[in-house]
Enzyme design. Sequence first.
Site, mmCIF file in Angstrom:
data_model
loop_
_atom_site.group_PDB
_atom_site.id
_atom_site.type_symbol
_atom_site.label_atom_id
_atom_site.label_comp_id
_atom_site.label_asym_id
_atom_site.label_seq_id
_atom_site.Cartn_x
_atom_site.Cartn_y
_atom_site.Cartn_z
ATOM 1 N N GLY A 105 12.236 -17.042 16.755
ATOM 2 C CA GLY A 105 11.591 -18.238 16.234
ATOM 3 C C GLY A 105 11.825 -18.370 14.741
ATOM 4 N N GLY B 252 1.732 -10.616 11.984
ATOM 5 C CA GLY B 252 1.427 -10.388 13.397
ATOM 6 C C GLY B 252 1.024 -8.963 13.725
ATOM 7 N N ARG C 203 1.136 1.820 6.872
ATOM 8 C CA ARG C 203 1.484 2.631 8.044
ATOM 9 C C ARG C 203 2.480 1.882 8.923
ATOM 10 N NH1 ARG C 203 -3.514 4.783 10.819
ATOM 11 N NH2 ARG C 203 -3.018 6.714 9.717
ATOM 12 N N GLN D 210 13.290 -4.551 13.123
ATOM 13 C CA GLN D 210 12.857 -5.754 12.413
ATOM 14 C C GLN D 210 13.493 -5.834 11.039
ATOM 15 O OE1 GLN D 210 10.528 -8.543 12.914
ATOM 16 N NE2 GLN D 210 11.626 -7.953 14.744
ATOM 17 N N GLY E 176 2.413 -5.897 6.908
ATOM 18 C CA GLY E 176 3.570 -6.567 7.494
ATOM 19 C C GLY E 176 4.855 -5.916 7.031
ATOM 20 N N VAL E 177 5.894 -6.039 7.849
ATOM 21 C CA VAL E 177 7.191 -5.487 7.434
ATOM 22 C C VAL E 177 8.354 -6.361 7.915
ATOM 23 C CG1 VAL E 177 7.638 -3.943 9.405
ATOM 24 C CG2 VAL E 177 8.361 -3.256 7.123
ATOM 25 N N GLY E 178 8.070 -7.254 8.870
ATOM 26 C CA GLY E 178 9.142 -8.005 9.526
ATOM 27 C C GLY E 178 9.893 -8.952 8.603
ATOM 28 N N GLU E 179 9.225 -9.459 7.583
ATOM 29 C CA GLU E 179 9.904 -10.376 6.666
ATOM 30 C C GLU E 179 10.378 -9.667 5.407
ATOM 31 O OE1 GLU E 179 7.932 -14.576 8.025
ATOM 32 O OE2 GLU E 179 7.068 -13.613 6.290
HETATM 33 MO MO1 MOS Z 1 7.515 -16.885 9.889
HETATM 34 S S1 MOS Z 1 8.495 -18.228 8.700
HETATM 35 O O1 MOS Z 1 5.912 -17.283 9.647
HETATM 36 O O2 MOS Z 1 7.863 -17.167 11.497
#
Ligand code: MOS
Length: 739
Positions: free
Chosen positions: A248, A518, A622, A632, A696-699
């Site tokens: 997404g 998330g 963590r 990711q 968070g780590v994905g971005e």
């Molecule tokens: Mo991210 S731009 O919040 O899917």
Amino acid sequence: MKFDTPAGQNPIDRLTVVGKPTDRIDGKFKTTGTAAYAYERHDVVPNQAYGYALGAGIAKGRVRRIDTEAAKRAPGVLAIVTTLDTPKLGLGKMNVASLFGGDQVQHYHQAIAVVVAETFEQARAASFLVSVDYAPEAGKFDLAAEAKAAKPVEGSSGEGSGGGAEDRHGDFEGAFAEAPVTLDQTYTTPDESHAMMEPHATIAAWDGDRLTLWTSNQMIAWTHESIAKILGIPKENVRIDSPYIGGGFGGKLFVRSDAVLAALGAKAAGRPVKLALTRPLVINNTTHRPATIQNIRIGATRDGHITAIAHVSTSGNLQDGKPETAVDQTKLLYAGANRLTAMRLAHLDLPEGNSMRAPGEAPGLMALELAMDEMAETLGLDPVEFRIRNDTQVDPGKPERPFSHRDFVGCLKRGAEAFGWDKRNPKPGQVRDGQWRVGLGMAAGFRNNLLMKSGARVRLDRTGTVTVETDMTDVGTGSYTIIAQTAAEMMGVPLDRVVVRLGDSAYPVSAGSGGQFGANNATSGVYAACVKLREGVAQRLGINSADAVFEDGQVRSGNRAVPLGEAASAGELSAEDSIEYGDLSKKQQQSTFAGHFVEVGVDVDTAEVRVRRMLAVCAAGRILNPKSARSQVIGGMTMGVGAALMEELAVDAKRGFFANHDLAGYEVPVHADIPHQEVIFLDEVDPQSSPMKAKGVGELGICGVGAAVANAIYNATGVRVRDYPITLDKLLARMPDAA
Ligand code: MOS
């Protein structure tokens, strides 16, 4: 559960399941084709017809007439709904342009009709017989041309980051004028497309006035609410189901036209309708990351301490659209008493600009970290050392506000060591390896940690199986797995005794997937529900929950040990709760940090760039599942290389659309393009962030990568390109002689 004091010791700290590298539990379904994506859910409802969406062929103006007579007579056609048959529909959450209805065209490929037929081919063939008469109007499509008229604007990415139209601390202009060493440069980033593998797709079915949408969406609760609002029906009559999502990157944060057109088409045809946006519609009908023009000014002492820093970003959008918040990281990343960040927005009639992976920081760091490299060179400082010298442990604009945990310097030092940074020749254009000029570059990664309320329900049956239900989504990130790990840790059962059900609006509302919030928030919601379930278990078994130990599929209290499932022998136990946050993140700044290191080769003759090695060192609290977190981050790094080298939506400034609207014209890199990608996670916990002590780590993985690539190209060639993407035409004429 209210989380308003830092987390103490809790069952997650045992780390028997959480924190272990764990294969994704949905991996086997993905690789065997049994994870059904929205368009493939043939079994959920019988008699599915096919919808085909038509987009406007002008960028701005009015639809005068739509002639559907010939199309209606075409073989297999069941129904056609046009925008002229439908009043202008309301906007869903974060929608800027209307998804359907009315005669106004706000952007190219805005939906104007949906054709429903027995087969996809029939629907598509009939769509070619629809003739449309437009009254076009002149539009504005060129950001550079409109930038002068851009207005100061505040705003956020819709994910919590953002800021004022102009934020000031100290006296930037005065300090900049006095600084002995200064930089004043402008950088540009282009429009980009999410280019996720799975297009936006929905199956819609009506049962009387009740609507079910099997769709592909990151934020179930937003879409649930939005669809009800757009179609003017009660929320209770809508169900959204989105268990598997083929990517997404922000393009599916909110409801898009596929869902609305499938619902309207199904109503008109009296049959369930499935509809996927074609790739050109994904590009011009949905959203994109807006282009930016960013001016950066830095003033420093001769020994490399920043005294003044300003970042002004201009982007464009439709009326009521938001700015790209590209100045976000500049508020927090480096020390310096005199600061200015500002955003300006130009009116453009291009398709809607909106969130794309790390909105704000991803393009913002492409500029800031290139500027930092230039400044380091001017100062005669190593770029790693320059950044270390300007580290700050407090919010530099509000020094009374510390970071909850900040090991940016650790990322840089560890990265420099692991990457062999000391072997870099600081003089550009010096290193050759056969046909290649070789260079090393680095940049900081930075992205804020966002806290969002998140809920879950956890059930226990007599076999000792734990079932988690939450509307959290798994966009390919590993949500199923980390949620199972959390429940397994909390209830003291092995991973295979946990069943995770996601993406259904019938389940408790979660944080959803966006803004790299998330993982931390959704697992914290599951933690909260599990704390309640543990109390329920203790109560059933007549033991004190405070001294009950949940371990090895048993509950122990004193000398007593019973199988967990026994607590449900008289009937299933169920508990539901949410994590809700107090003001910890206001008192202390929660952010994530990285050091990105890149080695490139640039062909001596053609200036073709190859990324040879990449390393990211991340400090992000963590790490719940080092395996999926690594994936990711590597995904983000690959996407960052795309932004650096090839991704650019080409604006047709006359007709107002993105011309390269398919994956042949809009190229993205894949993992196989980059032979070595490594990720190191610093071992840390952040008790301020949540009971999971994660962030968070994905971005974070994409943030800074583009500049690291640009800086490596400069080190290889001595050519400084300030306009992304760094395609070879921008290098070729300025390359040193091959000999
Ligand atoms: Mo991210 S731009 O919040 O899917």
